[in-house]
Write a protein that holds these residues in place. Structure first.
Motif, short mmCIF file in Angstrom:
data_model
loop_
_atom_site.label_atom_id
_atom_site.label_comp_id
_atom_site.label_asym_id
_atom_site.label_seq_id
_atom_site.Cartn_x
_atom_site.Cartn_y
_atom_site.Cartn_z
N LEU B 236 51.82 102.72 87.72
CA LEU B 236 52.52 103.74 88.51
C LEU B 236 51.53 104.60 89.31
O LEU B 236 51.68 104.80 90.51
CB LEU B 236 53.37 104.62 87.61
N LEU B 237 50.50 105.09 88.61
CA LEU B 237 49.54 105.98 89.27
C LEU B 237 48.72 105.25 90.34
O LEU B 237 48.49 105.77 91.42
CB LEU B 237 48.60 106.63 88.25
N ALA B 243 49.94 103.45 97.75
CA ALA B 243 50.98 103.79 98.72
C ALA B 243 50.53 104.96 99.60
O ALA B 243 50.89 105.06 100.77
CB ALA B 243 52.27 104.17 98.00
N GLY B 244 49.69 105.82 99.03
CA GLY B 244 49.23 106.97 99.80
C GLY B 244 47.91 106.71 100.51
O GLY B 244 47.20 107.65 100.86
N ILE B 245 47.61 105.45 100.73
CA ILE B 245 46.30 105.06 101.31
C ILE B 245 45.99 105.80 102.62
O ILE B 245 44.90 106.29 102.83
CB ILE B 245 46.22 103.52 101.49
N PHE B 246 47.00 105.92 103.50
CA PHE B 246 46.74 106.55 104.80
C PHE B 246 46.81 108.07 104.74
O PHE B 246 46.56 108.74 105.73
CB PHE B 246 47.69 105.99 105.86
N GLY B 247 47.19 108.58 103.59
CA GLY B 247 47.21 110.03 103.42
C GLY B 247 45.92 110.51 102.78
O GLY B 247 45.73 111.70 102.55
N GLY B 292 52.94 107.84 112.35
CA GLY B 292 53.56 107.91 111.03
C GLY B 292 54.43 106.70 110.75
O GLY B 292 54.39 106.14 109.64
N THR B 296 53.73 104.10 107.77
CA THR B 296 54.76 103.97 106.72
C THR B 296 55.07 102.50 106.47
O THR B 296 55.13 102.05 105.32
CB THR B 296 56.04 104.72 107.15
N SER B 299 52.01 100.81 104.75
CA SER B 299 51.74 101.25 103.37
C SER B 299 52.85 100.83 102.41
O SER B 299 52.59 100.55 101.25
CB SER B 299 51.50 102.74 103.32
N CYS B 300 54.10 100.77 102.91
CA CYS B 300 55.20 100.30 102.04
C CYS B 300 54.96 98.85 101.64
O CYS B 300 55.10 98.49 100.46
CB CYS B 300 56.54 100.39 102.79
#
Lengths: 288, 319
Positions: B236-237, B243-247, B292, B296, B299-300
């Motif tokens: 999960l982590l 999933a947050g790679i681009f953030g 964005g 999105t 990353s999804c």
């Protein structure tokens, strides 16, 4: 049985060395985090000339800076008091309402079967796992259009029930026996009384822990507030803006005094509630 | 609403009445309206905005113009450093790598606290401090640490044998990015301590102790006993991280404002919105939406593939 054999478990030399190295590394990091707090407090007592000369040195101290903060510090036309009020309004009331509404949503969708109840769980699952980027601009456009920018109405954006916190409450209420509600119903309680007087009080510990987590995070949050509330600064935003203004009016002593004062509420709450926060969030955390 | 039932946990069925409907509606109306307005509408609007730009106080559809602008900057960079998305992408990926390394280190930190290292109670509390202290405050502390009047710039000058006077590593293109990463490492050293602590505490003592009696080393215990038992949390982590790679970004906004070659994608998007004054006059926020939307989708797909891969590698341990 195993407890009796604990004395038989001997640590090897390699393991003892590893633990010693890890301990030293931990001490270094722990020291830097604690020093940060001390430095902030102490710099708030020093005069700004000596801070500029030696930011990590020692000099004469002035306790009056911690009073001067309340009269002198200003950002975007808001005084320090106004910033505290804004912080309390957005960072205290917002999380409180958010967690409250989330608990209600989780309760009805976990305890009542109706069209869409399962859908809510599914939607929350998607919301928390789907990484969505770049929606700040659409949010900005919406808030601009409906006149929420720099307005107390921004609080309405906090009433979000479709977040990770829903999962904590959903799991809690799902496992909570319905017999409590039935007993109350036999005593003549209606649906609202059952929730507020019987079911919700049982979730209060989790409510408190989650609220505390969200409150601490919102109290320190500057990113969202800087975009949507630049003229109604919270403490975090006000301190940031004062720091920018300081390029023209050097009062780093006041800046650090304000930094320390803004740090105090979450620190005190954490010191008082750290056991409750850590154990309750862990217990109510990710279910495996 | 005819099949509305109460007392689901006991499986009892009751006749629907208007009080129940009123009760459910009273509890659901606020979060549902909030969700429809501030999530569903905002996301749909964001998709539309990716294909629009403002003109004379209103918005017009411009097809893929915003995407072309972004692709151009991804491929060729930009003479304006703050709009250099190529550099921002590289920095984002570098930051992501550091985050993944820190994710692993964070797990080890929690593991040693779980193994009750000397002073573990104090460490458990102190290591939560970076989550409590405002990033703004930390940013000022770090900036002062990097100040020319402090020892650190001199130390770097000597370490790198510089032939010029280093004013502040945060204001020097050679060092700024490294210092942002250093700040990230410092603050994320004890990452996810609560979540890991919760997962480790669920492992039965008897399993770990019997392994120790069999002479299993701590490293083997960590990878062959503890990790498989906390695998769902790990997946999960890690998936959330991927999933947050681009953030992925450090404290770029507070420390350098994206200057000196430190720009990241997420900071670029943030700063463009922060600078906007009127969404019907500022073109850049529509480009933010376009970027964005692209990120999105990518990353999804990445997160789904990654989760599938991880779940296929290790069989979950039930206990």
């Amino acid at each position: 049985m195993f407890a009796r054999h604990r004395h038989l478990i001997r640590r090897t030399v390699a393991e003892q060395i590893t633990r010693a190295i890890v301990f030293v590394i931990f001490c270094v990091f722990a020291f830097t985090y604690l020093y940060l707090i001390f430095w902030c407090f102490y710099s708030g007592l020093r005069d700004y000339y000596s801070i500029a000369e030696k930011p990590f040195g020692f000099s004469k101290i002035y306790f009056s800076h911690y009073i001067e903060v309340f009269t002198t510090l200003e950002a975007s036309g808001s005084s320090f008091f106004e910033m505290i009020l804004n912080s309390l309004y957005f960072s205290f009331l917002g999380p409180l309402l958010c967690i409250f509404i989330t608990s209600q949503l989780a309760y009805v969708t976990s305890k009542y079967r109706f069209f869409g109840a399962g859908g809510v769980y599914f939607i929350v699952l998607i919301v928390i796992t789907l990484p969505i980027y770049g929606t700040q601009s659409a949010m900005y456009k919406l808030l601009y259009s409906i006149g929420f920018l720099n307005s107390r109405l921004m609080l309405l954006t906090s009433l979000n029930g479709f977040s990770i916190y829903y999962m904590y409450f959903y799991a809690f209420f799902k496992n909570l026996s319905w017999s409590y509600a039935e007993a109350a119903e036999l005593d003549g309680a209606n649906e609202w009384q059952i929730y507020y007087k019987v079911m919700f009080p049982q979730a209060l510990t989790m409510f408190g822990a989650l609220f505390l987590m969200l409150w601490i995070s919102d109290w320190n949050q500057y990113g969202t507030a800087l975009i949507y509330l630049p003229k109604m600064p919270t403490l975090a935003v006000g301190i940031y803006q004062f720091g920018i203004d300081m390029m023209y009016n050097n009062r780093s002593d006041l800046l650090y005094a304000a930094c320390f004062l803004s740090m105090l509420p979450p620190l005190i709450l954490f010191i008082v509630c750290n056991n409750a926060l850590m154990s309750n969030v862990s217990l109510g955390g990710i279910k495996e | 609403m005819k099949n509305l039932q109460t007392g689901v946990s006991l499986g009892k069925k009751k006749k629907i009445n208007w009080i129940h409907i009123l009760f459910i509606v009273s509890f659901m109306i606020i979060p549902v309206v909030q969700f429809l307005l501030f999530y569903v509408y905002v996301n749909i609007s964001s998709i539309f905005m990716a294909f629009q730009r403002p003109e004379n106080g209103s918005v017009i559809f411009v097809g893929f113009e915003n995407f072309e602008w972004i692709f151009e900057r991804f491929i060729n960079g930009s003479s304006n450093p703050s709009d250099d998305l190529q550099l921002a992408l590289v920095n984002t990926l570098k930051t992501f790598c550091v985050q993944i390394i820190m994710f692993a280190i964070g797990m080890f930190v929690s593991y040693f606290i779980y193994k009750k290292i000397l002073g573990y109670r104090a460490f458990r509390v102190i290591f939560y401090l970076p989550s409590i202290i405002s990033a703004v405050v930390v940013g000022y502390f770090y900036t002062e640490f990097m100040a020319p009047t402090n020892f650190f710039p001199d130390f770097l000058e000597k370490l790198y044998g510089l032939d010029y006077d280093l004013a502040s590593p945060l204001a020097d293109s050679q060092f700024a990015n490294k210092m942002i990463m250093l700040n990230l490492v410092w603050l994320t050293f004890p990452a996810n301590i609560i979540l890991w602590g919760g997962s480790f505490s669920r492992i039965p003592d008897s399993v770990v102790e019997s392994a120790r009696l069999d002479g299993v080393s701590w490293l083997r215990e960590m990878f062959q006993i503890v990790l498989p038992m906390v695998w769902p949390t790990f997946v999960l982590l890690l998936t959330t991280n991927v999933a947050g790679i681009f953030g992925a970004t450090g404290n770029v906004f507070l420390l350098t404002q994206g200057e000196y070659g430190t720009q990241t994608l997420s900071n670029w998007m943030y700063m463009r919105v922060q600078e906007a004054s009127n969404p019907f006059a500022t073109n850049t926020i529509y480009r933010v939406s376009a970027l964005g939307l692209m990120l999105t989708i990518i990353s999804c797909a990445l997160a789904l593939l990654f989760r599938k891969f991880l779940n296929s590698r290790v069989e979950e341990v039930q206990y």
